[in-house]
Every structure is written in C-alpha cells, then in structure tokens.
Design an enzyme around this catalytic site. Structure first.
Site, short mmCIF file in Angstrom:
data_model
loop_
_atom_site.label_atom_id
_atom_site.label_comp_id
_atom_site.label_asym_id
_atom_site.label_seq_id
_atom_site.Cartn_x
_atom_site.Cartn_y
_atom_site.Cartn_z
N HIS B 39 48.71 -54.44 14.73
CA HIS B 39 47.34 -54.90 14.03
C HIS B 39 46.92 -56.26 14.15
O HIS B 39 45.73 -56.63 14.53
CB HIS B 39 46.89 -54.30 12.72
CG HIS B 39 46.24 -52.80 12.61
ND1 HIS B 39 47.18 -51.91 12.82
CD2 HIS B 39 45.16 -52.48 12.37
CE1 HIS B 39 46.47 -50.64 12.91
NE2 HIS B 39 45.23 -51.08 12.64
N LYS B 106 47.33 -42.91 6.14
CA LYS B 106 47.28 -42.36 4.81
C LYS B 106 47.06 -43.18 3.74
O LYS B 106 47.26 -44.49 3.76
CB LYS B 106 48.75 -41.77 4.65
CG LYS B 106 49.89 -42.77 4.18
CD LYS B 106 51.27 -42.18 3.89
CE LYS B 106 52.42 -43.22 3.62
NZ LYS B 106 52.53 -43.81 2.52
#
Lengths: 287, 201
Positions: B39, B106
């Site tokens: 990321h 999640k």
C-alpha cells in the site's frame, strides 16, 4: 523421535489442527447466535477448520510468531534448545509451509525462513524431571495488534488499583479492539509489577484450556463475570454483531511494586493455535 | 436471507453503486493482493517504474498469502484476509489514483476510506477472517506477481484468478457501513457497564 523432528511435527499440528476445546466452543456459540451474518461467519469458520485439518493446510495464512514455553529436562542447554527450535521453524516453513513471518525492521527484508533475531520467541525454564514439556502458541499479527497495556490508576476510565479497576480497562480494551483481531476472542488478563512480566504472564494464560478456572477464587469469579459483560457488548463473530465476542477469559496476577500496577490484556483470535508436547527419551506425546 | 449477488471483474460502475451494506456477494475474476508495504508502494511510487497491473475497476485484496511453488506454477495454500485498518493511511490515495472499484479485507476501515468509496463509487467487502484454506480453494490460479524478491512472499502484489469468492458488502458507496452500528452499540453498552461497579470479593 528426536526433539527436532518432534517439534517440526508440533508446529505442523498446531498450524493445521485447532484444539478440540476451541472448536467445541465455536460450535456451541453457533447455537447461541441468531443474526444471519453471525451464523454464516461461524459456519464458514467451522468449515474452514474442518478443511484445514483434512488437507493439512494452515488454518489461517498468518501462521504467526511461534512462541515456545519450554520446561526443559534437568541439565538441558538453553543455547542448544533455542537452536533446535529455530531449526524446527525453518524446516516447517519450508515443508508445511508456515508463512515466513520474520522481517528485519531496519532493512525491511524478510528473512524468508521464518527465523530472525528474537523469532521464534522462547521462554525457557529447567526443572528436576528427566523429560521436556514444550508448549507452543502460534500467535497471529491481527490478535497481537489489538493487545493493550494499562497502568493503574487510569483517570480517564476511573480505574483504580483493584479488580474493579482491572474490569474497567479490560472492557475498554475489548471495545477498542472491536472485530479487528478476529473474534470470538480468548481474552487474557494479567496484573504484575513490571510491564514485561505482565505481558508474559498474559501470554502464558493463553495456554490454558478454555474450561479451566483460575485457582484463585477472586480471579475465577472475575473470569466468569467479565465474560458475560464482554459478550454483552455484542461485537460478535468477525465484528459483524452477535452474541459471541469472547469464548473465554483467563486472568492471573503476580506481586507488584507499591508504586506500580500494570495490567496487560492479550487476545487470542478464534484460530487459537496452542498445543503441548511431552518428550521423554525418544517418545513424544502430543496433547 | 436473499441469495448472493454475483460480481465479475472488471466491476461495472453501476453494479458497484447498486451494492448495499449487508449484502452477500460471490466474486469471480481477478484480485490483486496488497497489504502494508504494497500500500505504501502503491500510494507513493513514481508513474514510470514499470508497475505492470491495471487496477482500474479492479479489486485490491488485503491478504498476505502462503504460496507454494511447484514445477509448473504457484499455488495458494492458505489465503484469508488480513486486518484492513492498517492500510487506512494509504487507501483513499490508492483508490483514487488507480480507480479501484473494490477493497476486500476484514474488520472494516476508517473515515477517509469511507469518503473515497462515496466519492468514487467503490465498495469495501469483508471476507471471512482467518478462513485461509477455504479461501485458497476459491483461487483457481496464480497469474502473476510483482515485487516478490523485494517485499517477500506475504507482502508482494499477487495477481490471482478467483471463482465465487464469498464476501459481505461491509461498506457501500452511499455511507452504509455494517461496522458503524456495531461500534455505536458497543460504545453505548461500555458506558452502561462503566456506570456501575461490581464487587468482586
């Protein structure tokens, strides 16, 4: 079987085969849940546990940091034991495979073999018996990240230096964790006089069976009462709402310094991978 | 409960806008794994560094898989989702820069990501936490990988072909968020519990 191969087998079993009491508790919690997302999450969880065992695959892709609690036969060398445990992690990382989870924080380089400075974690004691007991915890990063440490008194939570204060910080820790560490959790609480002792004592409680109770009556009552309170937060499986936020609470206390009162809250995720082996001569007994 | 919504990549903008928090979906097509290090890379990399994937209309999967290389190809051994909120400080930039249609992870994400979802018409999907082998079964092939040597296996960007990957719409593009209600109720209950004390002895 020598210690090396016995520990490789221990790593494999721990990563792929969830302890029976944890699976049983998850199955029981399915009967309590009513909300569709809680029910479907638990069903997927149980199916995943079955599949992992059947196919010998790690239950979770995060096979964690291996934490060994060694009670070594008299005369065992600490250095020798650490070297055997590290080699076992290397072999299991290559063969099972476990995920290579040791990263040098300065260079950013993953060692690739699951072993690094301080990994695996080894807590070593020696006793007078002629056999080893090795407890293994494979502790994933998600549940480790939501762990919390408190110093009492904590004015913001009105938490004073007694079990009522401990209750307040534990409830705060669970509320902060929400669903980020893969609930239903096993919540472990330890009180001690130093930060490190509290942290290790809390980790050690994660080795206990879900159904046991603290031998200290006050702590046993604390464990039972706060479990109901935690579940009344309704965070639920995967944090998607439900009646089961925790499967069990484990509490322990060490003596503290008059000036200090550390409380460590450690979390086990639903994939609570712990296992024990007894090793005597060439014989290995897995529990 | 109604039957799951079938999604196929690249995701059509209208189909993603139509999704609502709480719906179950089955995803088929291509997903790209990206976790912590990937990321930061995706948010900060220069335009001309040879990054080979087109993420437009694509799915980014917060996952650090266990992979195994056989003679012929890579195979996913265990590949469930990792906790998404660690990616919060990069995600809005990543969604906007690449035109990502869906994040898959999640535990949910924060306000900046929620705003990026609304602004661009994207969604956040939640996969079953820890369901490593179960999810690995839905990965039909490992098609490519980027930065494998530099980032290592768990943190590389893997291009995966998936079939009927099960997930829940946890944050939609209209502000719907299944975690918000849970957090609000839990915080309220905490205050109730803290308002009373309990005698332990």
């Amino acid at each position: 079987m020598d210690v090396l191969h016995a520990v490789v087998e221990l790593l494999k079993r721990t990563a792929t085969d969830l302890p029976a009491d944890v699976e049983f508790a998850l199955r029981e919690s399915l009967h309590r849940e009513r909300e569709p997302l809680a029910v479907s999450t638990l069903k997927v969880t149980l199916e995943n546990i079955r599949l992992a065992r059947h196919e010998g695959r790690p239950i979770c892709q995060d096979t964690g940091v291996p934490i060994f609690f060694v009670t070594a036969a008299r005369g065992t060398s600490y250095e020798g034991m650490v070297s055997v445990l590290s080699e076992a992690v290397r072999i299991a990382t290559r063969e099972l495979p476990l995920r290579a989870n040791a990263v040098d924080p300065v260079t950013g380089i993953n060692t690739g073999d699951g072993v690094g400075d301080g990994i695996p974690v080894v807590y070593f004691t020696e006793w007078q018996q002629d056999y080893h007991i090795i407890d293994l915890l494979l502790k994933g990063g998600g549940s480790e990240n939501i762990g919390a440490s408190y110093k009492l008194p904590d004015a913001a939570l009105a938490a004073e230096r007694d079990l009522e204060g401990v209750r307040r910080v534990v409830l705060d820790a669970v509320n902060r964790a929400q669903g980020r560490g893969c609930p239903p959790y096993i919540v472990s609480v330890a009180i001690a006089g130093t930060k490190d002792d509290a942290a290790v004592l809390a980790k050690r409680q994660l080795l206990r069976k879900l159904s046991d109770h603290s031998p200290n009556d006050a702590l046993a009552a604390f464990e039972a009462d706060i479990l109901d309170e935690i579940n009344s937060l309704s965070i639920g499986p995967a944090g998607l709402s439900g009646r089961t936020t925790a499967l069990a609470v484990k509490a322990a206390a060490h003596a503290r310094h008059p000036a200090t009162y550390f409380v460590d809250v450690a979390f086990g995720c639903w994939a609570h991978r712990r296992r024990r082996i007894r090793l005597r001569g060439g014989e290995a007994v897995y529990e | 409960m109604s039957s799951p919504v079938m999604l196929r990549t690249p995701l059509a903008a209208a189909a993603v806008r139509a999704l609502r928090a709480g719906q179950e979906v089955l995803l088929t097509g291509t997903v790209f794994t990206a976790r912590d290090r990937a990321h930061r890379y995706l948010a900060e990399r220069p335009d001309e560094d040879g990054f080979p994937f087109d993420l437009s209309g694509g799915v980014i999967y917060h996952c650090g898989p266990i992979m195994r290389k056989s003679v012929a190809a890579w195979e996913a051994v265990s590949a469930g989702p990792t906790t998404s909120n660690r990616m919060e400080m990069y995600e809005a930039r990543v969604i906007t820069r690449y035109g990502v249609a869906s994040i898959l992870g999640k535990g949910g994400m924060g306000a900046e990501t929620a705003k990026a979802l609304s602004d661009t018409g994207a969604v956040y999907l939640a996969a079953a936490p820890g369901a490593g082998p179960l999810v690995a079964k839905r990965i039909v092939s490992v098609e490519d990988v980027w930065k494998l040597d530099e980032f290592g296996e768990p943190e590389a960007i893997w291009k995966l072909a998936v079939e009927n990957f099960p997930a829940i719409v946890a944050m939609d593009s209209h502000g719907g968020n299944v975690y918000t209600a849970v957090e609000t109720r839990s915080a309220k209950r905490l205050q109730e519990l803290l308002a009373r004390t309990r005698a332990h002895q």
